[in-house]
Design an enzyme around this catalytic site. Structure first.
Site, PDB file in Angstrom:
ATOM      1  N   ASP A   1       0.858  -1.180   0.000  1.00 23.38           N
ATOM      2  CA  ASP A   1       0.000   0.000   0.000  1.00 23.38           C
ATOM      3  C   ASP A   1       0.897   1.234   0.000  1.00 23.38           C
ATOM      4  OD1 ASP A   1      -2.330   1.596   0.328  1.00 23.38           O
ATOM      5  OD2 ASP A   1      -1.924   1.699   2.474  1.00 23.38           O
TER       6      ASP A   1
ATOM      7  N   THR B   1      -0.270   4.898   1.216  1.00 24.15           N
ATOM      8  CA  THR B   1      -0.521   5.780   2.353  1.00 24.15           C
ATOM      9  C   THR B   1      -0.404   5.013   3.664  1.00 24.15           C
ATOM     10  OG1 THR B   1      -2.041   7.037   0.969  1.00 24.15           O
ATOM     11  CG2 THR B   1      -2.161   7.400   3.353  1.00 24.15           C
TER      12      THR B   1
ATOM     13  N   GLU C   1      -8.509  14.529   7.987  1.00 23.07           N
ATOM     14  CA  GLU C   1      -9.488  15.481   8.499  1.00 23.07           C
ATOM     15  C   GLU C   1      -8.868  16.413   9.533  1.00 23.07           C
ATOM     16  OE1 GLU C   1     -13.889  13.736   7.954  1.00 23.07           O
ATOM     17  OE2 GLU C   1     -12.919  13.230   9.850  1.00 23.07           O
TER      18      GLU C   1
ATOM     19  N   GLY D   1      -5.225   3.560  -3.611  1.00 23.19           N
ATOM     20  CA  GLY D   1      -6.460   4.180  -4.076  1.00 23.19           C
ATOM     21  C   GLY D   1      -6.259   5.611  -4.536  1.00 23.19           C
ATOM     22  N   ASP D   2      -5.048   6.152  -4.386  1.00 23.09           N
ATOM     23  CA  ASP D   2      -4.769   7.534  -4.774  1.00 23.09           C
ATOM     24  C   ASP D   2      -4.785   7.715  -6.289  1.00 23.09           C
ATOM     25  OD1 ASP D   2      -4.634   8.496  -2.281  1.00 23.09           O
ATOM     26  OD2 ASP D   2      -2.475   8.768  -2.193  1.00 23.09           O
TER      27      ASP D   2
ATOM     28  N   ARG E   1      -5.880   4.080  -8.075  1.00 21.24           N
ATOM     29  CA  ARG E   1      -7.346   4.066  -8.070  1.00 21.24           C
ATOM     30  C   ARG E   1      -7.884   2.653  -7.832  1.00 21.24           C
ATOM     31  NH1 ARG E   1      -8.689   9.104  -6.898  1.00 21.24           N
ATOM     32  NH2 ARG E   1      -8.468  10.622  -8.574  1.00 21.24           N
TER      33      ARG E   1
ATOM     34  N   LYS F   1      -7.260  -4.947  -5.087  1.00 25.22           N
ATOM     35  CA  LYS F   1      -5.924  -5.264  -4.564  1.00 25.22           C
ATOM     36  C   LYS F   1      -5.775  -6.769  -4.399  1.00 25.22           C
ATOM     37  CE  LYS F   1      -5.130  -0.932  -2.021  1.00 25.22           C
ATOM     38  NZ  LYS F   1      -4.751  -0.343  -0.722  1.00 25.22           N
TER      39      LYS F   1
ATOM     40  N   ASP G   1      -1.303  -1.172   5.966  1.00 29.68           N
ATOM     41  CA  ASP G   1      -1.544  -0.716   7.336  1.00 29.68           C
ATOM     42  C   ASP G   1      -3.005  -0.476   7.652  1.00 29.68           C
ATOM     43  OD1 ASP G   1      -1.736   1.598   5.662  1.00 29.68           O
ATOM     44  OD2 ASP G   1      -1.511   2.840   7.450  1.00 29.68           O
TER      45      ASP G   1
ATOM     46  N   ASP H   1      -6.494  -2.863   3.291  1.00 24.58           N
ATOM     47  CA  ASP H   1      -5.413  -3.748   2.843  1.00 24.58           C
ATOM     48  C   ASP H   1      -5.590  -5.183   3.314  1.00 24.58           C
ATOM     49  OD1 ASP H   1      -4.014  -1.519   1.708  1.00 24.58           O
ATOM     50  OD2 ASP H   1      -3.345  -0.985   3.724  1.00 24.58           O
TER      51      ASP H   1
END
Length: 1115
Positions: free
Chosen positions: A411, A413, A507, A684-685, A789, A795, A816, A820
């Site tokens: 992954d 992030t 956030e 997913g970025d 994406r 995955k 993490d 995942d």
């Protein structure tokens, strides 16, 4: 069933009573005429994690152990020895089997006893229950569904509870779920609005209500239900219940004096209990090789028995050999049919040669894996001071698989990056705002710098809406102060200050960024959100609805009402989910800025809003209420409602947040590349952000030629054309590199939409061929692959695709977050990072590490050592058993195939248990063929052990042939020395037991010294075990043959060993045969090192010369 519920079922047409349960709060029957009272039986709150009971331990454990084929095989051999007349005592098979079964049973029994103790401590915990308007203390296991429970601060919830009321005025409570998902942040849970006013035991006990909810299921983050509250002669009031109302067993109450809640799931039906059920078993490549070798040796055993049975009857064809004078057959034996006699002899030979199957190998391998796993947890270099934790081993069955990894799927992030977000800038209506902007060489305060950028009325209105949107559209909690380890957090210069906590670091970064720009989110109080604007004025907005974020929509929204009565919906999310729903705003400018930020490696979010009329708001409320009241398919209905509501937005702007690369992440990836491991990033970025991270982490180099397989490109060309064009490119380059020219480095980028098209099975029907195979061919020729994406399921699909390819490579997935988990479970080895997205990945993984950088040592050092050690263990076990039993096979040619054993019963029994087991176990735990520093400095050494190289068939054949050669040397060397019948100096003749003892002595010393020659890392414990094992054999033989044992009905070994040692020729033969047996292996190793040394052997030579040079320099 209530009328409203019947009506709802009739309208929905999809609800199913079987899939839901009714809970009567306080065990009170509903009022007359409301619904039929149907008492339901639910399990008590007893937790049972143990596997056995006192009564079923022995039968259940034996059944499970004899399901293993090796144990069952030896049980059959033992029973054959008991039933028929066999050449060896049943003790020779029974004792090793008993030892193996007993050791395993003790280990499993002890582990289960610990589970029993843990269960008892949990089940006997005191719990406060409200009964007859009083708080009564009882034990946890006595709780029942429907009981009203009182939980105090810092207490753990005893079962899954629906939150009714709290000591806090706003009806909320703070909870930590560290024991469930590892998230240490405080989560806010909400009481049912109609019951939050019930503050005392008397008020709570007077509550008359039922709860209708789904049956237990393991998803920690999903709950669907509703509560029906009955009041005096009124229609029951129905309120929806979701995950925000459900307090899970194992979570802890924080910053709240006490709460009242009702039990809905108890005991083994709680979500925690459902989540701790065993995962599917993974098997390592070494274990598969071991089983294949076992089948080969089983075939060898059967062939030996068949050959000896046939030769026995061929040899006894002559009448004088059939019944020699010293061995007349009985009348029963003469009358027995020849087929029955042949089958009995076949079984007898099977028993005689059965020691070629090493039953103790399984126990040794289990002990090696169990004890060896502690080296990972004890590794101080893999301890993280910040987290205060080191590496964890959740399963020890895959230790050696760490040394066989060919693909790493990671992954981005929180795995490659720190997941520590920092607000960098925002773009509002085309203008860029940066906290603490620099003007004329001076740092201006955030608030003063804002007005300098765009002071027009329209620009100011859009800007204020943007900042309000980010202050309102979130799930951040505000804490005034918190005591952590005796230190009050949130105290600044003696005054309490607020700080933000959230399950999402994005956030918190955005809300803190707005604070630096002059807009401070203060609190959520009485369902009103308060903001302090840049003019130090407090603005209040009523929070009406929260449309929570999910990974499918990739956005979240809130609907608020201003003091002036205006309805506003604010939305933030990924650009791909916001832009298609925007109808106005400066889309092109914002889109260009988002793409620029993505190229710089920043995480971006787009922000939009929509004004709602009264009718539009009521329509949205109708959609949301209808979806939230559904007991079945609530998630799908909410998704449909969100899709209808979240539309016609006005784009406000976008934010940019930086997620820095983890320490030594680039070095780790570079080392993995040198080790021959292909690294894929699955995220997913968006593509630009992920690509920038890949360049920073050295996954892609500046010289790497990037191949794109994205939605953008497939719009310009068909997927078929793009795939074939990329395939031709990589194949052309491979043919050029095959001619001796420099090879170009390729990197592939693919997005989720294109991957879905590639994996569609319908493509095979289209006449264009199999896209999967073309895609795999492209990937094989790329040094690195970036998949952006990606949905969590995609995955796992990628990992499965590579796993099932024709090469069947060993895969490792590392991540993490909860998204995942699917790929971690799918991969051969799953590693979880103890990150900031919770501990779901760490809990579901095979191994857990604090940081991505620790993956380097996990694979290149621990994985390398584990594989080397266990490969030697497996091959050595088969080798020493061939050495052990092949002389027995040869002996049958010289004893008329009479099934006469060559070795004494004690030697047969103790060979694998005592004489040769401990040295190889210790070797498999502490051997280091090269140093740790060398393995870290030279990652390419990992290639030497790739693709199960030490357990391939040629290597296995070499060890087997070496065992046969040594066995032939033992037997015929002793045989020719025994050719002289007056072997001793006094003319005394040696018998068959002396012959067998001489062979056995040479055997024990040879196989032990063979291991000593293979050992490169000597410690005092190696010397103690290796030489101690040989000394133990000598002492045992002296005692066994030097005493008349009263419990034995034979004394055939009396004085045999001492008589053999009293002979000079015996000493000479032992030394000579050991030397001759070890010589070929030594010569082979010397020649291989001189002619074609491996990278590991070259590293060993360099280390040796370095030591010599150092000694010379010091002298």
């Amino acid at each position: 069933m209530s009328c409203s519920f019947i009506c709802f079922l009739g309208c929905a047409g999809e609800e199913n009573w079987v899939d839901s349960r009714t809970v009567y709060i306080g065990h009170k029957e509903p009022p007359a005429g409301a619904e039929a009272y149907i008492p339901q039986r639910y399990p008590n709150n007893r937790i049972v994690s143990s596997k056995y009971t006192f009564w079923n331990f022995i039968p259940k454990n034996l059944f499970e152990q004899f399901r293993r084929i090796a144990n069952f095989y030896f049980l059959v051999i033992f029973l054959v020895q008991l039933i028929i007349d066999t050449p060896t005592s049943p003790v020779t098979s029974g004792l090793p089997l008993f030892f193996v079964i007993t050791v395993t049973a003790i280990k499993q029994g002890y582990e289960d006893w610990l589970r029993h103790k843990a269960d008892c401590s949990i089940n006997e915990c005191p719990v406060d229950v409200v009964q007859q308007e009083k708080v009564v203390r009882t034990q946890s296991h006595k709780l029942r569904v429907g009981d009203i429970v009182m939980v105090r601060e810092d207490e753990t919830f005893p079962c899954d509870l629906i939150f009714l009321s709290s000591s806090r005025d706003d009806g909320t409570c703070y909870v930590t779920t560290t024991s469930l998902d590892g998230e240490s942040s405080h989560k806010t849970y909400y009481a049912v609005p109609d019951t939050m006013a019930f503050k005392t035991e008397q008020e709570v006990d007077s509550l008359h209500a039922t709860i209708e909810c789904e049956q237990p299921q393991p998803d920690l983050y999903k709950f669907v239900g509703r509560i029906n509250i009955y009041k005096d002669k009124e229609e029951p009031v129905s309120r929806t219940l979701g995950a925000e109302n459900l307090l899970l067993r194992g979570a802890t109450l924080k910053n709240t004096q006490h709460i009242y809640a009702v039990a809905v799931y108890t005991g083994m039906e709680t979500k925690m209990a459902l989540n701790y059920q065993s995962k599917s078993q993974k098997r390592s490549a070494v274990e598969k090789s071991m089983n294949a070798f076992l089948v080969v040796y089983l075939c060898i055993l059967i062939s030996k028995a068949v050959i000896n049975t046939v030769l026995k009857y061929a040899w006894q064809w002559s009448p004088d050999r059939d019944e020699p004078w010293y061995n007349h057959r009985t009348e029963n034996e003469r009358q027995r049919h020849v087929v029955i006699r042949a089958f009995t002899d076949f079984l007898a030979f099977m028993v005689l040669f059965n020691y070629i199957i090493p039953v103790s190998m399984y126990v040794t391998v289990e002990m090696q894996k169990f004890l060896g796993s502690y080296f990972i947890t004890w590794d101080e270099e893999m301890f993280d001071e910040e987290l205060g934790q080191g590496a964890q081993v959740n399963t020890s069955d895959l230790n050696e698989e760490l040394g066989q990894v060919e693909y790493v799927f990671t992954d981005k992030t929180g795995t490659l990056t720190e997941n520590n977000m920092e607000f960098i800038e925002c773009c509002v209506d085309g203008n860029v705002y940066i906290p603490h902007a620099i003007c004329n060489g001076q740092i201006l305060s955030a608030a003063s710098s804002i007005d300098m950028i765009d002071s027009s009325p329209g620009g100011k209105r859009i800007r204020d809406l943007f900042f309000r949107a980010l202050c309102l559209c979130h799930t951040v909690q505000v804490k005034e102060e918190e005591t952590v380890d005796g230190i009050k957090r949130g105290i600044h210069q003696g005054r309490p200050t607020s700080f933000y906590i959230s399950s999402s670091p994005d956030e918190v970064a955005l809300v803190e960024g707005m604070k630096r720009l002059g807009y401070t989110y203060l609190r959520l109080k009485d369902n009103y959100m308060e903001i302090l604007n840049k003019d130090d004025e407090i603005e209040r907005f009523e929070l009406l609805h929260v449309l929570n974020f999910d990974s499918v929509r990739r956005r979240m929204s809130v609907i608020v009402k201003s003091i002036s009565g205006e309805y506003l919906m604010f939305c933030k999310g990924a650009d791909s989910s916001i832009f298609p729903r925007v109808v106005s705003g400066k889309v092109e400018q914002v889109k260009a800025h988002v793409e620029q930020n993505a190229v710089e490696g920043l995480r971006t979010l787009c922000v939009a809003y929509r004004r709602l009329s009264e009718s539009e708001y009521q329509e949205a409320c109708h959609y949301l209420t209808e979806a939230k009241l559904a007991l079945q398919d609530r998630e799908q209905r909410l998704a449909q409602a969100y899709d209808v509501i979240e539309r016609d937005f006005v784009l406000l702007g976008a934010t940019a947040v930086e997620d820095r690369l983890q320490e030594k992440a680039a070095d780790t990836i570079e080392s993995l590349h040198k080790a021959g491991i292909k690294v894929w990033v699955l995220t997913g970025d968006k593509m630009e952000t992920a690509a920038a991270t890949c360049y920073a982490s050295k996954l892609f180099r500046r010289s790497t030629q990037i191949l794109e397989l994205t939605k953008k490109r497939t719009k310009e060309q068909s997927l078929h054309d793009v795939l074939f064009e990329l395939n031709r490119t990589v194949l052309r380059q491979r043919s050029i590199s095959g001619d001796g020219m420099d090879c170009l480095d390729f990197g592939l980028i693919i997005d989720g939409a294109t991957l879905s098209a590639v994996l569609k099975p319908s493509q095979e029907v289209s006449g264009h061929g199999n896209y999967r195979e073309i895609f795999l061919e492209i990937c094989r020729n790329c040094s690195a692959v970036l998949c952006c994406r990606m949905a969590p399921l995609q995955k796992a699909q990628i990992v499965k695709l590579i796993k099932s390819s024709k090469e069947h490579p060993i895969t490792l997935a590392v991540g993490d977050g909860a998204n995942d988990v699917s790929m971690i479970l799918e991969a051969h080895v799953g590693i979880g990072i103890m990150g900031k997205e919770g501990r779901q990945a760490a809990r579901n993984s095979d191994y857990a590490i604090p940081k991505f950088k620790h993956l380097k040592k996990m694979l290149l050092v621990h994985g390398h050592y584990y594989y080397i050690r266990i490969a030697e263990l497996v091959q050595y076990f088969f080798y020493k058993n061939v050495c052990f039993i092949f002389p027995q096979f040869l002996y049958q040619f010289f004893c008329g195939f009479s099934q006469q054993p060559l070795y004494d019963t004690a030697y047969l029994t103790l060979y694998n248990i005592s004489f040769t087991s401990l040295p190889i176990l210790l070797y498999s735990l502490v051997e280091q063929h090269v140093t740790i520093d060398t393995l870290k400095r030279e990652p390419s050494l990992y290639r030497d052990i790739a693709k199960n190289s030490l357990l391939r068939w040629p290597v296995f054949l070499y060890w087997t042939c070496l065992g046969v050669f040594d066995a032939v040397i033992f037997f015929f060397g002793a045989y020719f020395l025994f050719d002289n019948t007056t072997f001793t100096s006094n003319g005394q003749m040696f018998g068959n037991w002396t012959f067998g003892t001489l062979i056995f002595t040479v055997l024990v010393f040879t196989v032990t010294l063979k291991l000593a020659l293979d050992t490169r890392h000597w410690t005092w414990i190696n010397h103690f075990v290796i030489w101690g094992s040989l000394l133990f054999y000598v002492i045992f033989s002296l005692l066994w043959g030097g005493i008349i044992w009263p419990f034995l009905n034979y004394q055939r070994m009396y004085y045999v060993f001492m008589q053999m040692l009293s002979s000079g020729p015996a000493w000479l033969s032992i030394i000579l045969l050991i030397t001759v047996s070890l010589l070929p292996d030594v010569i082979k190793k010397v020649l291989c090192r001189a002619i074609c040394p491996t990278a590991t052997e070259r590293a060993q030579v360099r280390k040796r010369f370095l030591k010599i040079d150092l000694k010379f320099y010091l002298c």
